[in-house]
Design an enzyme around this catalytic site. Structure first.
Site, short mmCIF file in Angstrom:
data_model
loop_
_atom_site.label_atom_id
_atom_site.label_comp_id
_atom_site.label_asym_id
_atom_site.label_seq_id
_atom_site.Cartn_x
_atom_site.Cartn_y
_atom_site.Cartn_z
N ASP A 10 0.86 -1.19 0.00
CA ASP A 10 0.00 0.00 0.00
C ASP A 10 0.89 1.24 0.00
O ASP A 10 1.66 1.46 0.94
CB ASP A 10 -0.88 -0.04 1.26
CG ASP A 10 -1.88 1.09 1.32
OD1 ASP A 10 -1.67 2.13 0.65
OD2 ASP A 10 -2.87 0.94 2.04
N ILE A 11 0.76 2.05 -1.03
CA ILE A 11 1.65 3.21 -1.20
C ILE A 11 1.49 4.21 -0.05
O ILE A 11 2.43 4.94 0.27
CB ILE A 11 1.41 3.88 -2.58
CG1 ILE A 11 2.60 4.75 -2.99
CG2 ILE A 11 0.11 4.68 -2.61
CD1 ILE A 11 2.59 5.19 -4.45
N ASN A 24 -7.58 12.13 -10.66
CA ASN A 24 -8.37 12.36 -11.87
C ASN A 24 -8.44 13.86 -12.09
O ASN A 24 -7.94 14.65 -11.27
CB ASN A 24 -9.76 11.74 -11.73
CG ASN A 24 -10.47 12.23 -10.49
OD1 ASN A 24 -10.58 13.43 -10.25
ND2 ASN A 24 -10.93 11.31 -9.67
N VAL A 33 -6.36 4.11 -5.60
CA VAL A 33 -5.24 4.67 -4.86
C VAL A 33 -5.55 6.11 -4.43
O VAL A 33 -5.13 6.56 -3.36
CB VAL A 33 -3.93 4.53 -5.68
CG1 VAL A 33 -3.87 5.47 -6.85
CG2 VAL A 33 -2.71 4.71 -4.79
N ASP A 34 -6.31 6.83 -5.24
CA ASP A 34 -6.71 8.21 -4.94
C ASP A 34 -7.50 8.25 -3.63
O ASP A 34 -7.19 9.04 -2.71
CB ASP A 34 -7.56 8.72 -6.12
CG ASP A 34 -7.78 10.22 -6.11
OD1 ASP A 34 -7.14 10.92 -5.32
OD2 ASP A 34 -8.60 10.68 -6.92
N SER A 122 -3.01 4.88 -14.10
CA SER A 122 -3.97 4.49 -15.15
C SER A 122 -4.21 2.98 -15.28
O SER A 122 -4.99 2.56 -16.14
CB SER A 122 -3.58 5.04 -16.53
OG SER A 122 -3.80 6.44 -16.60
N GLY A 124 -5.63 0.93 -13.20
CA GLY A 124 -6.81 0.44 -12.49
C GLY A 124 -8.05 0.69 -13.31
O GLY A 124 -8.15 0.22 -14.45
N VAL A 125 -8.95 1.51 -12.78
CA VAL A 125 -10.21 1.76 -13.51
C VAL A 125 -9.98 2.49 -14.84
O VAL A 125 -10.84 2.42 -15.72
CB VAL A 125 -11.25 2.54 -12.66
CG1 VAL A 125 -11.69 1.72 -11.46
CG2 VAL A 125 -10.72 3.87 -12.20
#
Ligand code: ADP
Length: 173
Positions: A10-11, A24, A33-34, A122, A124-125
């Site tokens: 986990d960052i 985004n 992650v955001d 980019s 992930g979703v």
């Protein structure tokens, strides 16, 4: 000496000078992650993002651009928020992903960050294929290191699964 490392985890737990947020255009939080960064970092990060939206990017952060905020409650001095390309709708996903890595490295360097961690922007979703994203990440970081050999940076590419770390490792060989 500059170096690239990989790590699975986990960052938000990492002790760094800067961590990168796969944000985004809104800069006002999201999933993945955001969401994790805003949850762990607390309101100071969101406050700083709101201010940047008001003062610099009223229409949102363009794909490939990046901005710096405080790390808030995170064990990192700063967060570099970048808007990765949405793979299936961005006019130039590869070029803009490359720009994301480049801009984040430039900002980290300008702010004196030597330990910097990236998530798979980019991947992930936003749907960017992980193999191609890893190739672009490694190539862009290596190019930056060639141009700034004195930067003394250690860049950690953070995977969120062992399989994703294997992909990164493959591209580092
Ligand atoms: P994007 O919208 O840019 O695709 P996501 O957050 O959906 O961003 O995913 C980006 C990458 O970050 C994915 O590979 C995902 O597995 C990974 N990821 C999600 N949460 C974390 C986290 N807490 N630490 C590190 N990586 C994460």
């Amino acid at each position: 000496m500059n170096a690239i490392k990989t790590l699975t985890g986990d960052i938000t737990h990492l002790v760094m000078d800067a961590i990168v947020n796969a944000a985004n255009a809104s800069l006002l939080g999201g999933g993945g992650v955001d969401g994790a960064i805003h949850r762990a970092g607390g309101p100071a990060i969101l406050e700083a993002c709101r201010k940047i939206r008001q003062e610099v990017y009223p229409n949102g952060l363009p794909s490939g651009e990046a901005v710096v905020t405080t790390g808030g409650n995170l064990p990192t001095r700063m967060v570099i928020h970048t808007a990765g390309p949405i793979y299936h709708s961005d006019p130039d996903p590869a070029g803009n992903l490359q720009k994301c890595y480049r801009r984040c490295l430039e900002l980290a360097h300008q702010h004196g960050a030597r330990r910097i961690a990236f998530p798979g922007i980019s991947t992930g979703v936003y749907g960017f294929p992980k193999e191609e994203a890893a190739r672009i990440a490694v190539a862009t970081i290596r190019e930056f290191f060639t141009q700034f050999p004195e930067a003394g940076m250690t860049v950690t590419l953070v995977a969120f699964s062992a399989a994703d770390e294997q992909i990164l490792q493959h591209h580092l060989r």
